[in-house]
Design an enzyme around this catalytic site. Structure first.
Site, PDB file in Angstrom:
ATOM      1  N   SER A 113       0.858  -1.186   0.000  1.00  0.00           N
ATOM      2  CA  SER A 113       0.000   0.000   0.000  1.00  0.00           C
ATOM      3  C   SER A 113       0.895   1.238   0.000  1.00  0.00           C
ATOM      4  CB  SER A 113      -0.952  -0.030   1.211  1.00  0.00           C
ATOM      5  OG  SER A 113      -1.867   1.031   1.145  1.00  0.00           O
ATOM      6  N   THR A 114       0.763   2.116   0.991  1.00  0.00           N
ATOM      7  CA  THR A 114       1.517   3.369   0.993  1.00  0.00           C
ATOM      8  C   THR A 114       3.023   3.111   0.926  1.00  0.00           C
ATOM      9  OG1 THR A 114      -0.217   4.304   2.394  1.00  0.00           O
ATOM     10  CG2 THR A 114       1.831   5.564   2.195  1.00  0.00           C
TER      11      THR A 114
ATOM     12  N   HIS B 255      -2.602  -1.090  -3.366  1.00  0.00           N
ATOM     13  CA  HIS B 255      -3.694  -0.118  -3.272  1.00  0.00           C
ATOM     14  C   HIS B 255      -3.337   1.096  -4.134  1.00  0.00           C
ATOM     15  CE1 HIS B 255      -4.478  -1.802   1.046  1.00  0.00           C
ATOM     16  NE2 HIS B 255      -4.990  -2.596   0.106  1.00  0.00           N
TER      17      HIS B 255
ATOM     18  N   MET C 181      -0.162   1.250   5.192  1.00  0.00           N
ATOM     19  CA  MET C 181      -0.896   1.659   6.382  1.00  0.00           C
ATOM     20  C   MET C 181      -2.005   0.667   6.689  1.00  0.00           C
ATOM     21  SD  MET C 181      -2.576   5.441   6.908  1.00  0.00           S
ATOM     22  CE  MET C 181      -1.045   6.136   6.278  1.00  0.00           C
TER      23      MET C 181
ATOM     24  N   ASP D 228      -4.441  -4.507   6.207  1.00  0.00           N
ATOM     25  CA  ASP D 228      -4.882  -5.331   5.080  1.00  0.00           C
ATOM     26  C   ASP D 228      -3.777  -6.298   4.660  1.00  0.00           C
ATOM     27  OD1 ASP D 228      -6.466  -6.305   3.030  1.00  0.00           O
ATOM     28  OD2 ASP D 228      -5.816  -4.771   1.596  1.00  0.00           O
TER      29      ASP D 228
END
Length: 330
Positions: free
Chosen positions: A152-153, A178, A270, A273
């Site tokens: 993700s991030t 993501h 973050m 997930d």
């Protein structure tokens, strides 16, 4: 020089628009209200610099947008109000190419800072797929092995660094990053131009093949795996899982029946997930890895995975690619 302004607040956007139009040598090519509009304008108008509010830059999808701007040689200046302090600083630290303006200076200083963000454009030559050193025949990959990656991030840069280590004949790789639907196709094109394997958008029922990296197409569906010879990709409508559509947990959990043939890694991001899905894979016999805190932009998803026992080991990003490939050797 051409400037694109992105701000979600109409009044503030209007004031900045008027100010930018008065800058000597600056040409405001467009304004945008959100990240989707920002990338659409940037991709088609190719401004020299994007001036964006800290509120928009703090969104999870900005990680992908920032990487795409970098690849296009477009500079970026983040405008932060006093209330944006910590989140704006974290955004800029996550992407070194960004510049942060915490307070609004006098006009000429503001214009000068924008001019300093201008970058040299990358030369758009005919693309030749990057290559890696050929693997010796004795080191061939197990044809049943499959690599799964969730991020993700900070994940776009992490994926670029990790996947450049993969040879063109690597085992099938399924990635859940993501991104936001508006950026999926552009991210796929970016990765495909930078790494040896072929990067493609997953389609429903698509069989996985070696030498390919599969990514969610951005249509608001979960990306999952189904058993078969070879396994097949599935796109499934459904509510958010662990707060996301598509979800890393959905991908990892769907691969539980194939766990003995899987090697999985959870990278920077973050939230949590992917942690439960990684645990299910490990319990089913998969090899599992989490990125360590020192190399992660955001130590959220890998931290939870480590704390619940989902990851066998934590490694710096620089070692994860080789470890994934080693676990796939025949």
């Amino acid at each position: 020089m051409d400037v694109l302004l992105a701000h979600s607040l109409p009044v503030r956007r209007g004031r900045l628009e008027a100010r930018l139009k008065s800058g000597d040598g600056l040409h405001l090519v467009a304004t945008a209200r959100d990240l989707t509009e920002t990338w659409d304008a940037a991709e088609h108008l190719r401004p020299d610099v994007v001036v964006i509010s800290a509120e928009l830059a703090a969104a999870e999808e900005f990680d992908c947008l920032g990487a795409l701007l970098d690849a296009e040689g477009i500079g970026c200046l983040v405008l932060a109000a006093a209330a944006d302090g910590a989140s704006a600083g974290a955004t800029v630290r996550s992407r070194p190419g960004l510049a942060l303006l915490r307070t609004e200076p006098e006009a000429e200083e503001f214009f000068d800072l924008i001019r300093r963000q201008r970058r040299t454009r990358p030369i758009k030559a005919a693309r030749v797929k990057p290559t890696t050193k050929q693997v010796e025949p004795a080191q061939a990959f197990d044809p049943q092995k499959l690599i799964l990656i969730g991020s993700s991030t900070g994940g776009v840069d992490a994926l670029l660094k990790l996947l450049t280590q993969f040879p063109a004949d690597c085992p099938p790789v399924v990635v859940l990053q993501h991104t936001g639907a508006a950026f999926a196709a552009s991210l796929i094109r970016l990765l495909d131009s930078q790494i040896p394997p072929r990067v493609v958008a997953a389609t429903d029922g698509m069989p996985v093949q070696g030498g390919h990296v599969y990514m969610a197409p951005g249509g608001g569906e979960h990306l999952e795996l189904a058993r078969g010879t070879p396994p097949r990709l599935c796109l499934r409508q459904g509510p958010p899982i662990s707060g996301h559509v598509p979800s890393v947990d959905a991908l990892f959990t769907s691969a539980r029946p194939l766990a003995q043939h899987c090697v999985a890694a959870i990278l920077t991001g973050m939230g949590r997930d992917g942690a439960e899905g990684l645990l299910a894979l490990r319990q089913g016999g998969a090899r599992t890895i989490a990125q360590d805190e020192a190399s992660a932009v955001v130590y959220g998803m890998p931290r939870v995975a480590w704390e619940i026992g989902a990851a066998e080991e934590q490694l710096p990003l620089s070692q994860i690619g080789s470890r994934l490939l080693k676990a796939c050797r025949a």
